[in-house]
Write a protein that holds these residues in place. Structure first.
Motif: not given
Length: 695
Positions: A233-259
């Motif tokens: 449908r791109s010929s009919q309207h403008q669209s965009a895709l945002l890709f988000l990655d969260f900083d320090r998530f692995k540190l939180v996950n590894d240090s405080l646990g997967h829960d």
């Protein structure tokens, strides 16, 4: 006279319905008035009695056929009637039946229809069938259904209706028009089967297939389908895709646990959805999704301008800069966002997702908590990165790496105390590739492990060779950088020990350099491995100190021997007293912890003077020497040993004062006036009142 004779005619006639027990068939037997049969058959060998005329035989045959046909018709009608009655009962028992006229008025319903709809029969009869409409079907669906049955054709499909209590139920429906003599429908017969359970199961399966079970957002498959539809449908309207990655998530996950990590992902998803609700004025459609791990995407459709995607990104950055309260923990996890718009004219969803991912990595590389809009230069950069990655693999096989050694000088004596091993790569074309171009790629791909292990082996081999060629002039020790991946290897300590033993090198002559960001990535694990190395006799350095995020109060917990002040810190000393005060604090802390301090990146005498005034004992940089080939370093050390003793003039050429000093402070805290002078051959030394120390 028997009763049978009373109902039979007194003239010639027929008697029907006699059953032949042998053949189980009915026969028609003609009689005369004297009760003799005409052409009566007694057995297979009997003869006839009396006379039978041809006319009479024909009449008997016609009568015989008519009676048989009438009996058969009546029998068939009765059977059909019984079958129809049984069929109606079976259908009514198993199915949900309704009859409406051509205007949609309900004429008849069965008990099953009343049960599933929740209406009594008297509440339905005479009502418009729209009383049951759920609003789940679009106009096109209804138009096609009405068009089909209006033409006298049978329609079949799945219909969602609304019960009296407001609940929805699904029917597999067949609508058969009942036609008049002219072939026009006069009413509609609908047979339905309740498929609500099946639809609920399909809904659950669809939820599992196209939604993330942790956050409830759309998953990768779902968002790829949405992106592909958006591209169409791109010929009919403008669209965009945002890709988000969260900083320090692995540190939180590894240090405080997967829960706690899962709680953080759920909180991120809620914060994302809430924020995107306010993006509706900018976009007609907003679809958030979780790809996996800490990677999320947002599809924006119906944008008035492609640039409006950056407005959404800025809102998200502000929202995600705030802390999360997860149980007893307060954590921070900012977002890095890559943006790609439909102006790039994509044909495949995975290509659009790929470029948004590239933009996100660029945002991370430029400092995190940032967004970057994709352009074709990023794709070229990615291709170049892939080329480097492939060449690294070949370089390992071809042994294209080499080591240079840069002297580390005592700022008290001006003599070389040790050297740092620095890797260099010259490819098969003779092109020199700087470490900044390949080390990070090697780290991410895991190829840093074989490269780093080779560096350790080569450094130990070189130490042993210098012992033979230089004897007492050989460097006391060699500093070698190791990567986080190497440090995480379960057999890393044993590998280094075996390597030093193989070349006959004492462990104390090898300094293992780690960065502060590396050891703070997994603090407890880092402490454990560094303690193991320390117990084996190896020295531990923190490289690039002052650029990471560790706390000075944490230094006592690590088994460290040397702090190496980052070159950027040194280069800023001339720009204000703040840097000098910070460096002075670090040096004072190192003294209290019995740590040695090496200032990296010293390039001129002004920096040297300030560094020495602040109490640093060792320096490294181009002021002393550039990194050298092993044979060139040998000559450098011989020249260094052949020079006469150096001294520093006592007349000051530059005075550096630290503010708020106290006369009772120890010597290294007192304002100092130091002077610099040449010692010949470009080497320098400083004269201070301290006993000589070594690394």
């Amino acid at each position: 006279m028997s009763s049978e004779d009373a109902i039979l005619p007194t003239v010639k006639g027929v008697r029907a319905g006699m059953l032949d027990q042998r053949t189980n068939t009915s026969t028609v037997v003609p009689y005369t008035s004297d009760r003799q049969t005409l052409n009566s058959t007694t057995d297979n060998t009997s003869t006839t009695s009396g006379y039978t005329s041809p006319e009479f035989s024909i009449q008997c045959d016609q009568s015989n056929t008519a009676v048989l046909a009438d009996a058969e018709r009546k029998t068939t009608e009765e059977i059909v009637k019984q079958q129809l009655t049984a069929f109606r009962r079976a259908v009514s028992a198993a199915g949900i039946l309704a009859v409406t006229d051509v205007t949609g008025k309900i004429i008849e319903v069965n008990d099953n229809f009343c049960e599933v709809s929740g209406y009594a029969r008297e509440e339905l009869i005479g009502q418009d069938h729209r009383i049951l409409q759920s609003g789940q079907h679009n106009v096109q669906f209804l138009r096609e259904m009405y068009s089909t049955i209006g033409r006298g054709k049978i329609w079949r499909g799945e219909i969602c209706d609304r019960a009296k209590d407001g609940s929805l139920y699904w029917m597999d429906t067949t609508i058969a028009p009942m036609l008049n003599e002219s072939g026009k429908p006069h009413s509609y017969f609908a047979l339905r089967v309740d498929i609500s359970d099946r639809k609920r199961l399909e809904g659950c399966l669809h939820e599992l297939a196209y939604h993330d079970t942790l956050t409830g957002l759309a998953n990768r498959d779902a968002i790829l389908q949405s992106i592909q539809a958006s591209i169409g449908r791109s010929s009919q309207h403008q669209s965009a895709l945002l890709f988000l990655d969260f900083d320090r998530f692995k540190l939180v996950n590894d240090s405080l646990g997967h829960d706690v990590g899962d709680q953080l992902l759920i909180a991120i998803a809620k914060r994302l959805s809430t924020t995107l609700d306010h993006a509706v004025p900018l976009a007609n459609s907003v679809i958030p999704a979780r790809l996996g791990g800490d990677e999320f995407v947002v599809l924006l459709e119906g944008l008035k301008r492609a640039e409006d995607a950056t407005i959404v990104a800025e809102r998200l950055l502000r929202v995600f800069s705030k802390s999360y309260k997860l149980g007893n923990h307060t954590v921070y996890s900012s977002a890095s966002i890559g943006i790609v718009t439909s102006t790039q004219e994509y044909t495949l969803a995975r290509e659009m997702l790929r470029d948004a991912d590239l933009a996100m990595y660029e945002a991370k590389a430029t400092g995190k908590a940032n967004y970057v809009v994709f352009d074709c230069a990023l794709r070229d950069k990615a291709k170049a990165r892939l080329k480097i990655e492939n060449e690294i693999r070949l370089a390992i096989e071809r042994e294209e790496f080499s080591l240079l050694y840069q002297p580390i000088v005592s700022l008290e004596s001006g003599r070389t105390e040790s050297v740092e091993a620095l890797i260099r790569w010259k490819n098969e074309d003779g092109e020199l590739i700087e470490p900044e171009e390949f080390i990070s790629i090697a780290e991410e791909t895991g190829m840093i492990v074989p490269i780093g292990n080779w560096v350790l082996r080569e450094a130990c081999r070189q130490i042993a060779q210098w012992e033979e060629t230089l004897g007492p002039l050989a460097p006391v020790c060699v500093h070698v950088n190791v990567s986080r991946r190497q440090l995480a290897l379960p057999n890393f300590a044993s590998f280094i020990l075996e390597t030093t033993q193989h070349y006959g090198v004492e462990p104390g002559r090898l300094h293992i350099e780690v960065t502060e960001s590396m050891i703070m990535h997994d603090r407890e694990a880092s402490i454990a491995i560094l303690c193991d190395l320390k117990e084996l006799g190896f020295k531990i350095d923190i490289d690039d100190f002052g650029t990471g995020y560790s706390s000075l109060s944490c230094l006592h917990a690590f088994p460290i021997d040397v702090l190496k002040i980052d070159r950027e810190f040194v280069s800023n000393l001339n720009h204000g007293q703040d840097f000098g005060a910070l460096l002075h604090t670090i040096v004072a802390l190192a003294d209290n912890l019995n740590l040695k301090v090496v200032a990296e990146g010293i390039e001129n005498t002004n920096q040297l003077t300030l560094i020495q005034a602040l109490g640093c004992e060792f320096g490294q940089g181009y002021l002393f020497s550039k990194p050298l080939l092993p044979e060139d370093l040998e000559q450098f050390l011989r020249n260094d040993a052949a020079r006469p003793p150096c001294h520093w003039d006592v007349s000051p050429i530059q005075t550096f004062h630290l503010s708020d000093s106290d006369p009772t402070d120890p010597p290294h805290r007192q304002p100092m006036s130091v002077a610099a002078s040449s010692c010949g051959s470009g080497s320098q030394s400083l004269k201070i009142n301290r006993s000589r120390s070594t690394l």
